[in-house]
Enzyme design. Structure first.
Site, PDB file in Angstrom:
ATOM      1  CB  SER A   9      62.892  -6.356 106.647  1.00  0.00           C
ATOM      2  OG  SER A   9      61.953  -6.957 107.512  1.00  0.00           O
ATOM      3  CG  HIS A  34      61.819  -8.684 103.019  1.00  0.00           C
ATOM      4  ND1 HIS A  34      61.870  -9.812 102.142  1.00  0.00           N
ATOM      5  CD2 HIS A  34      62.037  -9.343 104.311  1.00  0.00           C
ATOM      6  CE1 HIS A  34      62.322 -11.042 102.970  1.00  0.00           C
ATOM      7  NE2 HIS A  34      62.463 -10.515 104.074  1.00  0.00           N
ATOM      8  CG  ASP A  36      61.123 -10.634 107.368  1.00  0.00           C
ATOM      9  OD1 ASP A  36      61.334 -11.636 106.678  1.00  0.00           O
ATOM     10  OD2 ASP A  36      61.556  -9.597 107.497  1.00  0.00           O
ATOM     11  CG  MET A  38      59.145 -14.170 111.820  1.00  0.00           C
ATOM     12  SD  MET A  38      60.611 -13.628 112.818  1.00  0.00           S
ATOM     13  CE  MET A  38      61.355 -12.629 111.466  1.00  0.00           C
ATOM     14  CG  HIS A  68      61.214 -14.440 104.475  1.00  0.00           C
ATOM     15  ND1 HIS A  68      62.459 -13.924 105.069  1.00  0.00           N
ATOM     16  CD2 HIS A  68      61.640 -15.886 104.609  1.00  0.00           C
ATOM     17  CE1 HIS A  68      62.954 -14.902 105.511  1.00  0.00           C
ATOM     18  NE2 HIS A  68      62.599 -16.009 105.138  1.00  0.00           N
ATOM     19  CG  MET A  70      61.084 -17.045 108.151  1.00  0.00           C
ATOM     20  SD  MET A  70      62.012 -15.756 108.729  1.00  0.00           S
ATOM     21  CE  MET A  70      60.982 -14.355 108.285  1.00  0.00           C
ATOM     22  CG  MET A 139      67.303 -17.168 105.371  1.00  0.00           C
ATOM     23  SD  MET A 139      66.109 -15.473 106.091  1.00  0.00           S
ATOM     24  CE  MET A 139      66.897 -14.744 107.321  1.00  0.00           C
ATOM     25  N   GLY A 144      64.568 -15.199 112.196  1.00  0.00           N
ATOM     26  CA  GLY A 144      63.830 -15.062 113.585  1.00  0.00           C
ATOM     27  C   GLY A 144      63.738 -13.710 113.855  1.00  0.00           C
ATOM     28  CG  PHE A 145      65.322 -12.469 116.698  1.00  0.00           C
ATOM     29  CD1 PHE A 145      64.253 -12.294 117.383  1.00  0.00           C
ATOM     30  CD2 PHE A 145      65.497 -13.986 116.640  1.00  0.00           C
ATOM     31  CE1 PHE A 145      63.606 -13.046 118.441  1.00  0.00           C
ATOM     32  CE2 PHE A 145      65.180 -14.622 117.491  1.00  0.00           C
ATOM     33  CZ  PHE A 145      63.978 -14.291 118.257  1.00  0.00           C
ATOM     34  N   GLY A 147      68.171  -7.127 113.161  1.00  0.00           N
ATOM     35  CA  GLY A 147      69.244  -6.578 113.682  1.00  0.00           C
ATOM     36  C   GLY A 147      70.611  -7.466 114.068  1.00  0.00           C
ATOM     37  CG  ASP A 181      66.097 -11.685 104.832  1.00  0.00           C
ATOM     38  OD1 ASP A 181      66.261 -10.492 105.427  1.00  0.00           O
ATOM     39  OD2 ASP A 181      65.061 -12.360 104.868  1.00  0.00           O
ATOM     40  N   GLY A 183      71.308  -8.682 108.250  1.00  0.00           N
ATOM     41  CA  GLY A 183      72.687  -8.254 108.334  1.00  0.00           C
ATOM     42  C   GLY A 183      73.364  -7.580 107.283  1.00  0.00           C
ATOM     43  N   GLY A 203      66.772  -4.452 106.977  1.00  0.00           N
ATOM     44  CA  GLY A 203      65.486  -3.674 107.920  1.00  0.00           C
ATOM     45  C   GLY A 203      66.137  -2.880 108.971  1.00  0.00           C
ATOM     46  CB  SER A 204      68.284  -3.000 111.935  1.00  0.00           C
ATOM     47  OG  SER A 204      69.146  -3.900 111.336  1.00  0.00           O
TER      48      SER A 204
HETATM   49  C1  DX5 Z   1      65.201 -12.266 109.663  1.00  0.00           C
HETATM   50  C2  DX5 Z   1      64.168 -11.876 108.765  1.00  0.00           C
HETATM   51  C3  DX5 Z   1      65.142 -10.503 108.188  1.00  0.00           C
HETATM   52  C4  DX5 Z   1      65.300  -9.715 108.891  1.00  0.00           C
HETATM   53  C5  DX5 Z   1      66.337  -8.823 108.435  1.00  0.00           C
HETATM   54  O1  DX5 Z   1      64.625 -13.649 109.866  1.00  0.00           O
HETATM   55  O2  DX5 Z   1      63.995 -12.584 107.700  1.00  0.00           O
HETATM   56  O3  DX5 Z   1      64.273 -10.058 106.965  1.00  0.00           O
HETATM   57  O4  DX5 Z   1      64.196  -8.599 109.269  1.00  0.00           O
HETATM   58  O5  DX5 Z   1      66.821  -7.710 109.407  1.00  0.00           O
HETATM   59  P1  DX5 Z   1      68.208  -7.067 109.356  1.00  0.00           P
HETATM   60  O6  DX5 Z   1      68.423  -6.215 107.841  1.00  0.00           O
HETATM   61  O7  DX5 Z   1      68.090  -6.026 110.609  1.00  0.00           O
HETATM   62  O8  DX5 Z   1      69.035  -8.223 109.458  1.00  0.00           O
HETATM   63 ZN    ZN Z   2      63.060 -11.870 105.530  1.00  0.00          ZN
END
Ligand code: DX5
Ligand code: ZN
Length: 227
Positions: A9, A34, A36, A38, A68, A70, A139, A144-145, A147, A181, A183, A203-204
């Site tokens: 991501s 990926h 995102d 928002m 994706h 949102m 999900m 939204g975030f 990490g 998607d 954690g 992502g993180s």
């Molecule tokens: C959250 C996003 C994810 C997010 C995943 O709303 O849809 O794609 O970036 O990030 P990590 O892998 O850090 O949870």
């Molecule tokens: Zn996503």
């Protein structure tokens, strides 16, 4: 076991060097980008739109881009992202008025449609839609975030959807991806794979590491160990 897709991501990438970050992570073994989106309404965060997707294509990125959404309104963004070079477009069913119409629109515009399910979204929205999708995005955090911590109830949800996809597959020979998607880390990805996911957003865990290739290789090893 079928091939698996690793989808970093870009939410956790260095946005000041986005083109280079995406190139480096693909060279490190990632399969899919990926992306995102928002809007500060559907989710309490604001990120990037079609211009940035187009910029990645113009930069020379040819890998699939997994958009994706949102954000609302969904259908107008679908047009914009299809024109901007998206490969997959996933949306949250509660963000659009007419779920079936949105799926059809994504397909009509030459992209692969996906439905994204929040942690508390039940599976009913897959009734009458699953066979029309190329992707179900589960999900495993609230959207939204980056990490955030993986929500364990997602495992049961993944297993339930895997069973439905496989049941359909025996009938229709479908190629529906089951994407997780939120954690996802090297230390939980084996359990997630065992539950039936075959497309993994991280992502993180990837962009937060020094060695992207090392993390991706470890993830693939863990997925393979799930059998
Ligand atoms: C959250 C996003 C994810 C997010 C995943 O709303 O849809 O794609 O970036 O990030 P990590 O892998 O850090 O949870
Ligand atoms: Zn996503």
């Amino acid at each position: 076991m079928r091939d698996v897709l690793i989808a970093p991501s870009i939410l956790s990438a260095d946005f000041a060097r986005l083109g280079e970050e995406v190139e480096v992570v693909l060279d490190a073994g990632a399969d899919v980008v990926h992306f995102d989106v928002m809007d500060n309404h559907y989710v309490p965060n604001l990120t990037v739109g079609p211009l940035v997707c187009r910029a990645l294509r113009d930069h020379g990125i040819t890998a699939p881009i997994d958009v994706h959404l949102m954000a609302r309104p969904v259908d107008r963004l679908v047009h914009d992202f299809a024109a901007a070079g998206a490969t997959y477009i996933s949306f949250h069913p509660e963000a659009t008025e007419h779920v079936d119409r949105t799926i059809g629109l994504i397909r009509e515009l030459g992209c692969k449609p996906g439905i994204a399910l929040n942690p508390a979204t039940p599976l009913e929205c897959l009734n009458f839609t699953l066979e029309k999708l190329d992707l179900v995005l589960v999900m495993s955090v609230n959207p939204g975030f980056g990490g955030q911590a993986f929500i364990d109830s997602s495992l049961a949800k993944l297993a339930a959807i895997r069973a439905r996809i496989d049941a359909l597959g025996r009938i229709a020979g479908n190629e529906i991806r089951l994407e997780v998607d939120g954690g996802v880390k090297p230390d939980n990805i084996r359990r997630i794979a065992a539950a039936g996911a075959d497309m993994f957003v991280a992502g993180s865990a990837i962009f937060g590491a020094e060695d992207y290739a090392g993390v991706i290789a470890t993830m693939r090893k863990e997925i393979a160990a799930a059998g």
